[in-house]
Design an enzyme around this catalytic site. Structure first.
Site, short mmCIF file in Angstrom:
data_model
loop_
_atom_site.label_atom_id
_atom_site.label_comp_id
_atom_site.label_asym_id
_atom_site.label_seq_id
_atom_site.Cartn_x
_atom_site.Cartn_y
_atom_site.Cartn_z
N ARG A 323 20.79 -20.73 48.76
CA ARG A 323 20.43 -19.44 48.17
C ARG A 323 21.63 -18.73 47.54
O ARG A 323 21.53 -18.15 46.46
CB ARG A 323 19.85 -18.56 49.29
N ARG A 360 7.55 -15.87 48.63
CA ARG A 360 8.44 -15.31 49.64
C ARG A 360 8.00 -13.94 50.13
O ARG A 360 8.16 -13.59 51.29
CB ARG A 360 9.88 -15.28 49.14
N CYS A 391 -6.51 -14.94 43.91
CA CYS A 391 -7.66 -14.35 44.58
C CYS A 391 -7.33 -14.04 46.03
O CYS A 391 -7.85 -14.69 46.95
CB CYS A 391 -8.85 -15.29 44.48
N1 LLP Z 1 21.39 -26.32 55.55
C1 LLP Z 1 20.30 -26.54 56.27
C2 LLP Z 1 20.34 -27.55 57.31
C3 LLP Z 1 19.13 -25.81 56.03
O1 LLP Z 1 18.06 -26.04 56.76
C4 LLP Z 1 19.13 -24.84 55.01
C5 LLP Z 1 17.94 -24.05 54.73
C6 LLP Z 1 20.29 -24.64 54.25
C7 LLP Z 1 21.41 -25.39 54.56
C8 LLP Z 1 20.38 -23.67 53.13
O2 LLP Z 1 20.14 -22.36 53.50
P1 LLP Z 1 20.41 -21.17 52.45
O3 LLP Z 1 21.89 -21.12 52.21
O4 LLP Z 1 19.69 -21.52 51.20
O5 LLP Z 1 19.85 -19.98 53.10
N2 LLP Z 1 12.27 -20.85 52.34
C9 LLP Z 1 13.12 -19.89 53.03
C10 LLP Z 1 14.45 -20.48 53.39
C11 LLP Z 1 14.34 -21.72 54.23
C12 LLP Z 1 15.67 -22.34 54.43
C13 LLP Z 1 15.58 -23.65 55.08
N3 LLP Z 1 16.82 -24.28 55.32
C14 LLP Z 1 13.30 -18.66 52.14
O6 LLP Z 1 12.70 -18.62 51.06
O7 LLP Z 1 13.99 -17.73 52.51
#
Ligand code: LLP
Length: 463
Positions: A323, A360, A391
């Protein structure tokens, strides 16, 4: 200004809980650079530009809804992370946030590694030319087929997530005559201050092997005995959209304690520690994310201090931001359709996308901001809820925001900070067509993921 004193649009909801939305900004035309990508600006006529191109031109050429990704910003963020962590650490971009072949090439060019968590992500990475040794393969339920493909391709590391997987990966590697480099993912028992569904280090969830009860130590014991595995380190990911470094501090301390225990028990000093991703970004002006160099320094200091205390050499640190790299680099452009003022509540602004391109808000109660971008306006702010065309009444893109009261059908509005987990979690709900991702750079725009078509839908539906 108190919300009930707000002058324009329908009267405001006194029924809403306090803190649900903030007072309108004094000038809705001003862009908060925290939430917009770096090359976004307003031109002399007040229209938004990205990479020097006006959004109305982009909408004409590529249609709406569409995601516009600021390539220069993406590359700059990659470099900032790589520079901040330096040569003694590794940055793995978490592909789940958003992955395409163009993105893989940018990562490669900017010197980042890549974390993939499915066969599909693995294929995308390899197809776009990412060297396999720069990949980390994740997942709590990797199939045997995925494990075989990863080991065969020669991925740099597989992050083991269960006792069964330790054995599975060892068998596959042995069968293929290889010794696979692996890390063990542990759950450190930290409650990250984030939404329950994106917190991952507390014990009552599906990821990793708990430090508690000696389980992680037992996993290390087993991994060290298997010929097919070369155990290089310990992995911990505590959750997502985290601003407070305290969780990382506890996580690093507990992982280092495990490293010390491994040294004492086996005489082996594991050389790597991965602290995962999860660093927060600004979705609205209320969020204050840290810069990569601050994060790198904080994490480096924590690990060094803990290792010194335990008498261990400092291991090589890696991190996996998804992110924090791609999130701020894109916005979603929508065309305004129906506008429905609800007296005493708010104005519902319907756009031509919705929960199919940004789940989200519905899933995590996520907050976003929104701006009128096809023109400027001096009209009074009105309280709006930006909703999609699906919908379902939960089909909300931006729950509470202010847009000018002269907003009209046909106007273009944009939601910033949608680079992460929007296109990658997009769906075909109601047979919506998933929007394209258009990369914009120095006056040029090109599609990197094309818009889905109705033919695509029918092609999958084999009748
Ligand atoms: N490493 C691992 C092992 C992870 O499971 C994740 C995210 C990341 C790195 C990266 O995390 P980030 O830096 O992107 O926060 N769909 C959810 C987020 C799920 C994240 C899953 N794992 C959302 O939209 O907030």
């Amino acid at each position: 200004m108190s919300r009930s004193a707000h002058p324009a649009g329908p009267r405001h909801a006194d029924v809403l809980p306090e803190g649900h939305y903030t007072a309108p900004p004094t000038d809705l035309n001003v862009l908060d650079e925290k939430v917009w990508s770096r090359t976004v600006a307003r031109d002399a006529d007040g229209a938004l530009t990205v990479g020097g191109i006006e959004v109305a031109r982009l909408a004409e050429e590529f249609g709406t809804p569409a995601y516009f990704l600021d390539e220069a910003d993406f590359r700059a963020r990659c470099r900032a992370w790589a520079d901040a962590f330096g040569a003694d650490a590794d940055v793995y971009y978490a592909g789940k946030a958003f992955l395409s072949r163009a993105v893989v090439r940018w990562l490669h060019e900017e010197g980042l590694n890549l974390d993939v968590c499915s066969g599909g992500e693995l294929t995308t990475a390899l197809d776009a030319g990412m060297p396999a040794e720069r990949l980390a393969f994740h997942g709590n339920n990797k199939t045997t087929d995925e494990i075989e493909r990863a080991v065969e391709a020669g991925v740099g590391r597989i992050v083991l997530d269960s006792f069964q997987e330790i054995v599975r990966v060892a068998h596959v590697a042995q069968r293929l005559g290889k010794r696979q480099r692996v890390q063990i993912r542990v759950t450190v028992g930290v409650e990250a201050h984030t939404h329950e569904f994106i917190a991952t280090a507390h014990e009552d969830q599906k990821f990793g092997i708990a430090l508690a009860g000696g389980l992680a130590a037992e996993a290390v014991r087993r991994a060290l005995t298997l010929d097919g595995l070369e155990l290089t380190g310990i992995h911990s990911h505590i959750g997502s959209q985290i601003f407070d470094m305290a969780g990382f501090e506890v996580s690093a301390r507990r992982v280092v304690q495990l490293l010390a225990q491994v040294r004492d028990e086996h005489g082996v000093e594991l050389s790597e520690i991965d602290l995962g991703g999860g660093l927060g970004i600004a979705y609205t002006s209320a969020d204050d994310p840290r810069e990569p160099h601050e994060i790198a320094k904080a994490l480096g200091d924590i690990v060094t201090r803990e290792c010194e205390a335990a008498g261990l050499a400092t291991p090589r640190i890696s991190v996996e931001p998804g992110r924090a790299i791609v999130g701020p680099t894109a916005f979603t452009l929508y065309e305004v359709g129906t506008i429905k003022p609800l007296e005493g509540l708010r104005t519902y602004v319907s756009v031509d996308g919705g929960m199919s391109d940004n789940i989200r808000t519905a899933l995590y109660d996520a907050e976003y901001s929104v701006s009128l971008v096809s023109r400027s306006s001096d009209a009074e702010p009105m309280l709006v809820r930006v909703v999609g065309k699906h919908c379902e009444s939960g089909d909300i893109v931006v729950k509470d925001a202010f847009l000018p009261a002269d907003l009209a059908p046909g106007d273009l509005i944009a939601v910033p900070a949608t680079g992460a987990y929007c296109r990658s979690m997009a769906s075909n709900y109601n047979h919506a067509l998933r929007p394209p991702v258009v990369a914009v750079r120095e006056g040029r725009a090109r599609v990197i993921v094309r818009r889905e078509t109705e033919e695509d839908l029918l092609r999958l539906d084999v009748g």
